[in-house]
Motif scaffolding. Sequence first.
Motif, short mmCIF file in Angstrom:
data_model
loop_
_atom_site.label_atom_id
_atom_site.label_comp_id
_atom_site.label_asym_id
_atom_site.label_seq_id
_atom_site.Cartn_x
_atom_site.Cartn_y
_atom_site.Cartn_z
N ARG A 78 45.78 32.51 46.48
CA ARG A 78 45.15 31.78 47.58
C ARG A 78 45.33 32.55 48.89
O ARG A 78 44.39 32.73 49.66
CB ARG A 78 45.75 30.37 47.70
CG ARG A 78 45.27 29.58 48.87
CD ARG A 78 43.86 29.10 48.67
NE ARG A 78 43.49 28.23 49.78
CZ ARG A 78 42.33 28.28 50.38
NH1 ARG A 78 41.41 29.10 49.94
NH2 ARG A 78 42.06 27.49 51.37
N LEU A 79 46.55 33.00 49.14
CA LEU A 79 46.81 33.78 50.36
C LEU A 79 46.00 35.06 50.36
O LEU A 79 45.46 35.46 51.39
CB LEU A 79 48.30 34.09 50.49
CG LEU A 79 49.20 32.91 50.79
CD1 LEU A 79 50.67 33.33 50.74
CD2 LEU A 79 48.86 32.28 52.12
N GLN A 80 45.91 35.70 49.19
CA GLN A 80 45.12 36.93 49.07
C GLN A 80 43.65 36.66 49.42
O GLN A 80 43.02 37.44 50.12
CB GLN A 80 45.24 37.48 47.65
CG GLN A 80 44.46 38.75 47.41
CD GLN A 80 45.07 39.96 48.07
OE1 GLN A 80 46.27 39.97 48.35
NE2 GLN A 80 44.29 40.96 48.31
N SER A 81 43.13 35.53 48.94
CA SER A 81 41.72 35.22 49.20
C SER A 81 41.47 34.94 50.68
O SER A 81 40.37 35.13 51.17
CB SER A 81 41.26 34.03 48.35
OG SER A 81 41.83 32.83 48.82
N LEU A 82 42.52 34.51 51.39
CA LEU A 82 42.41 34.25 52.82
C LEU A 82 42.69 35.49 53.65
O LEU A 82 42.59 35.47 54.87
CB LEU A 82 43.39 33.14 53.23
CG LEU A 82 43.14 31.77 52.62
CD1 LEU A 82 44.28 30.83 52.97
CD2 LEU A 82 41.80 31.21 53.07
N VAL A 122 45.62 36.86 53.89
CA VAL A 122 46.95 36.73 54.47
C VAL A 122 47.97 37.56 53.72
O VAL A 122 48.87 38.12 54.31
CB VAL A 122 47.41 35.24 54.46
CG1 VAL A 122 48.83 35.10 54.96
CG2 VAL A 122 46.44 34.41 55.27
N ARG A 154 39.10 27.60 42.35
CA ARG A 154 37.80 27.08 42.81
C ARG A 154 37.30 25.99 41.87
O ARG A 154 36.84 24.93 42.31
CB ARG A 154 36.78 28.21 42.91
CG ARG A 154 36.85 29.00 44.19
CD ARG A 154 35.65 29.93 44.34
NE ARG A 154 35.74 31.11 43.50
CZ ARG A 154 36.44 32.20 43.80
NH1 ARG A 154 37.11 32.26 44.93
NH2 ARG A 154 36.47 33.23 42.99
N SER A 174 47.80 24.58 42.38
CA SER A 174 48.49 25.55 43.22
C SER A 174 49.88 25.92 42.69
O SER A 174 50.42 26.95 43.05
CB SER A 174 48.61 25.04 44.65
OG SER A 174 49.34 23.83 44.69
N GLN A 216 41.96 32.91 41.47
CA GLN A 216 41.08 32.40 42.52
C GLN A 216 39.92 31.61 41.92
O GLN A 216 39.56 30.54 42.42
CB GLN A 216 40.57 33.55 43.39
CG GLN A 216 41.66 34.15 44.24
CD GLN A 216 41.28 35.48 44.87
OE1 GLN A 216 40.14 35.93 44.75
NE2 GLN A 216 42.23 36.10 45.54
#
Length: 92
Positions: free
Chosen positions: A59-63, A65, A26, A36, A22
């Motif tokens: 990315r999904l984890q940070s959202l 999802v 950033r 990605s 993550q």
Amino acid sequence: MILRKQISRLWTKRAEAMLVAQELMRRAASEGRDVSGYAIEICNEAGRSLSVVTFRQARLQSLGVGSLVRSWPANQAVPSTSPSSSNSCTGR
């Protein structure tokens, strides 16, 4: 008991890899780069791949999802998600 500790350590390493991925995403985004397709491979002391954390998973984890998604057994081929075809654990 030993197996339980090993599994716990692997999940701890996966969580750490998620945070690292993550942060790298950033930084890359602030530089206008797309990372990605990258991944972090978690290996044992012998260089055998135990698990892979893709930047897409992070990315999904940070959202919120995803979960600490999928890991691959050591006896199964790990899908290549990084830009290079080399195995980061063994340097091949």
